[in-house]
Design an enzyme around this catalytic site. Structure first.
Site, PDB file in Angstrom:
ATOM      1  N   LYS A   7      -5.046   4.207   9.291  1.00  0.00           N
ATOM      2  CA  LYS A   7      -5.687   4.805   8.112  1.00  0.00           C
ATOM      3  C   LYS A   7      -6.446   6.046   8.543  1.00  0.00           C
ATOM      4  CE  LYS A   7      -8.360   3.547   4.011  1.00  0.00           C
ATOM      5  NZ  LYS A   7      -9.200   2.524   3.360  1.00  0.00           N
ATOM      6  N   ARG A  63       0.856  -1.189   0.000  1.00  0.00           N
ATOM      7  CA  ARG A  63       0.000   0.000   0.000  1.00  0.00           C
ATOM      8  C   ARG A  63       0.891   1.239   0.000  1.00  0.00           C
ATOM      9  NH1 ARG A  63      -4.125   0.954   4.907  1.00  0.00           N
ATOM     10  NH2 ARG A  63      -5.423  -0.540   3.750  1.00  0.00           N
ATOM     11  N   SER A 106     -12.783  -3.840  -0.318  1.00  0.00           N
ATOM     12  CA  SER A 106     -13.154  -3.486   1.051  1.00  0.00           C
ATOM     13  C   SER A 106     -14.657  -3.253   1.154  1.00  0.00           C
ATOM     14  CB  SER A 106     -12.415  -2.213   1.481  1.00  0.00           C
ATOM     15  OG  SER A 106     -11.022  -2.417   1.497  1.00  0.00           O
TER      16      SER A 106
END
Length: 207
Positions: free
Chosen positions: A135, A37, A106
């Protein structure tokens, strides 16, 4: 491909450790899937980093999933891509990557999970289950009850994510998750391999 176990999400957010070293340590600890990521980097840097990480995952026979970017997954030869609700739709990611690619998405609700399965997702990332520090734009926590509902709404694997550590991993697996995805629980640890192994032991207490 078997989507289960410990899904480690790595990136260059830890400046004191090269991402390749972090990934290798997680794999040595037992991580079964690696996701790369990179939120704040150029496409060129993302591809270069993905290629280096893939050399590590290939050495150990571990799948590499690229976050968000189907083009980076294709360019780097990764196993697949993980999408958000506002990313490229699954059908277009499939056109780019082909039928053999692994595509995850997700979700926060059973309805989103059911739709993802209908659209051809190979697995679901459900969460955040608990509050998370990894996040900044995370959705509100869904909790164990909603995770249970998501896991039992679909037949494809569900990977739980968000605020999962060794002390609550057993509860998460008990809700029906096929595995857990983590960042802080292992990559903020002094010994990444040991933290990974500890989490895996906690997951297995439910089996």
């Amino acid at each position: 491909m078997n989507i289960s176990g410990l899904y480690a999400i790595a990136g260059s957010y830890r400046n004191d450790k090269p991402v390749e070293r972090m990934v290798e340590a997680a794999i040595k600890g037992g991580a079964s899937i690696i996701q790369l990521r990179e939120k704040n980097t150029s496409a060129k840097q993302y591809i270069e980093r993905a290629t280096r990480v893939k050399a590590i995952t290939d050495r150990y026979g571990v799948p590499l999933i690229i976050d968000d970017r189907a083009d980076i997954a294709l360019a780097s030869g990764a196993t697949g891509v993980h999408l958000g609700q506002n990313d490229l739709p699954i059908e277009f990611a499939r056109q780019i990557l082909g039928s053999s690619a692994v595509i995850g998405i997700s979700v926060q609700t059973p309805q989103q999970a059911i739709m993802a399965q209908r659209q051809g997702a190979d697995y679901i990332g459900a969460g955040p289950v608990f509050p998370t520090i990894s996040k900044d734009d995370a959705e509100p926590p869904i909790g164990i009850a909603d995770l249970y509902d998501i896991c039992h709404a679909v037949t494809i694997p569900v990977i739980a994510i968000g605020g999962i550590y060794s002390y609550n991993a057993t509860e998460v697996m008990g809700a029906g998750a096929a595995g857990i995805a983590v960042i802080s629980a292992i990559f903020n640890a002094r010994d990444i391999a040991a933290a990974t192994a500890e989490l895996i032991q906690a997951m297995r207490r439910n089996t």
